[in-house]
Design an enzyme around this catalytic site. Sequence first.
Site, short mmCIF file in Angstrom:
data_model
loop_
_atom_site.label_atom_id
_atom_site.label_comp_id
_atom_site.label_asym_id
_atom_site.label_seq_id
_atom_site.Cartn_x
_atom_site.Cartn_y
_atom_site.Cartn_z
NE ARG A 88 -0.76 1.72 3.59
CZ ARG A 88 0.40 2.34 3.84
NH1 ARG A 88 1.48 1.69 4.19
NH2 ARG A 88 0.49 3.66 3.73
N GLY A 89 0.25 2.39 -0.20
CA GLY A 89 1.01 3.63 -0.34
C GLY A 89 1.07 3.95 -1.82
CG ASP B 70 -3.43 7.98 -1.49
OD1 ASP B 70 -3.40 8.46 -0.35
OD2 ASP B 70 -3.04 6.83 -1.75
#
Lengths: 350, 350
Positions: free
Chosen positions: B41-42, B230
């Site tokens: 994730r990220g 994001d």
Amino acid sequence: VEPGARAVSIIDQTQLPHRFEVARLSSLTEAAQAIAQMRVRGAPLIGVTAVYGLWLQLLEDASNSALNLARQRLVETRPTAINLRRCVDDAVSVLEPLAPEDRACRALELAHALAEHEISLSQRIGKHGAEVLRGLWKPRRGARLNILTHCNAGWLATVDHGTALAPIYELHAQGVPVHVYVDETRPRSQGYLTAWELGQEGVPHTLIADNAGGHLMQRGQVQACIVGTDRTTSQGDVCNKIGTYLKALAAKDNGVPFYVAVPESSIDWSIANGLRGIPIEERSATEVHDVSGRDEQGQVRKVRVTPEGSAAANPAFDVTPARLISLLITERGACPASAQGLLSLYPERG
Amino acid sequence: VEPGARAVSIIDQTQLPHRFEVARLSSLTEAAQAIAQMRVRGAPLIGVTAVYGLWLQLLEDASNSALNLARQRLVETRPTAINLRRCVDDAVSVLEPLAPEDRACRALELAHALAEHEISLSQRIGKHGAEVLRGLWKPRRGARLNILTHCNAGWLATVDHGTALAPIYELHAQGVPVHVYVDETRPRSQGYLTAWELGQEGVPHTLIADNAGGHLMQRGQVQACIVGTDRTTSQGDVCNKIGTYLKALAAKDNGVPFYVAVPESSIDWSIANGLRGIPIEERSATEVHDVSGRDEQGQVRKVRVTPEGSAAANPAFDVTPARLISLLITERGACPASAQGLLSLYPERG
């Protein structure tokens, strides 16, 4: 309290929502611990429980020194809510002039009367709050009214009805289609208590992470916020469960009304500025580290969720300045969150 | 990727902070699932992982239809972060004109280059961000600098260094006494990843409930907030992990600078208004209902924390409007969160 019993029964809120358990408190120590450990919680309820605690002490020892020691032990359990200190102090000031042998009986009367009083405050807040919320619902032409709440200010937190939830129960009883977004309210997750209560009452609701409320308000999915208060100042600042302030900021930023259900028992007329004047309880870091839930077999288990070696801080309350609050909803009606607003309802404090 | 291997190794972030486990992804399906389940994730990391996923597919079948199907599967895993879509689209546009037999080899080169590129962006953000933070520390005459962060934008979320955490690591390396307040970041609790990372790097830190940040800012206990993104719009709105918006509101209300670490790979030049233009991923309610932790024997267990029968909603991101952001910290330096600010650093986009 059952007739003739020397004990008071409580719903053990640390077991909810996983188990419904009734516990008996039969001494001052048990009452004080139940308050400190949050087996009973909610500003109105801990005030009432504390006076029952006084009674339990006076059954054992009704001397002046026992009375004053009991007072001190009870007041120290939770520093932020004003009800606790006020209820205990008021009771002690009635009991102290009495002969020791008359004190226990009078303390029980006081505790019962206080419980009845809190119920009546809750009922009246429910009625006034429902009127305010109905005003928001009318222009929606039948669409459901979405209300966000933080922490638990329902019948678990009071003696019956609740403060913030009382208007919601009243609306629901009136047939208004109401739906509640329930903040989880980490770290103690009192939102699970609210969701459980709403489930018991058949009120439609959705649990959300504490992080989600701002987003829902940005998207027009919340028509009002309503919360309780542990201490309200004379100028209308409100000290409530940690995180309340963040929701009030989001409500302001999105034009969503932010209401606080304020029983008179929560008002501290001696403090104006909440940020300067109200002591904020710092609770144990273990409340952040440990989480309880049901495993696959339905057994309640505690697990450690945080990394080894990381410290945690746990302030239990924050202060929402009056400027972020649309209305205070009291047992005498609704008023602006200001000194003037409060004095219009409580002129005897002017 | 080990030389000659037909697989890529990842740190399985769903096992952290309880277990450090390295997993091998050896097919497109495994790569897509790892992204969807947040084992990786990220924003920067999922973009890189997706290109490795393309490579894994092309090793099996390098036809046009396989390439396009892979593109679609990868892009659908996470809708909010822009990196993912952009990295995959950019790679496909390079690979499509090639002969099928040349595609796999080129895809691996692209993935390696992208990983190197993200590392270099992170390093430069670290350098520029440290300069900005140093400016806040100087007037403190040696007192520690307290920084609040939300979610995880550290080396776990990127390929190395991190975005929001890169300046903190840089400051710490320079000997500046820095202390980080780490938001838990429910429901997925990426704050535990941040706390774990900071622990590995020896950076002093304190975990807090997501509710606590506003209170700390009211009390002057936070000198700056820094978060990742994001997706960043051309006018400087930032879409980041759910709850970021609430912290930005509190920062604004208390005069605390709010910084966003913005690698160019997160900027979506095609969208100006983040609230209108960015799709917000709604994830499974089970992420709210279930919590994993270590029991008394150290075993990792999942428990259900919410009441039976209560629904939960789980929006994964929110939008922080540019007006709440003090500075965007990019690999080219810091700029105001505005169209003008971004164009001053990226004139080629004008």
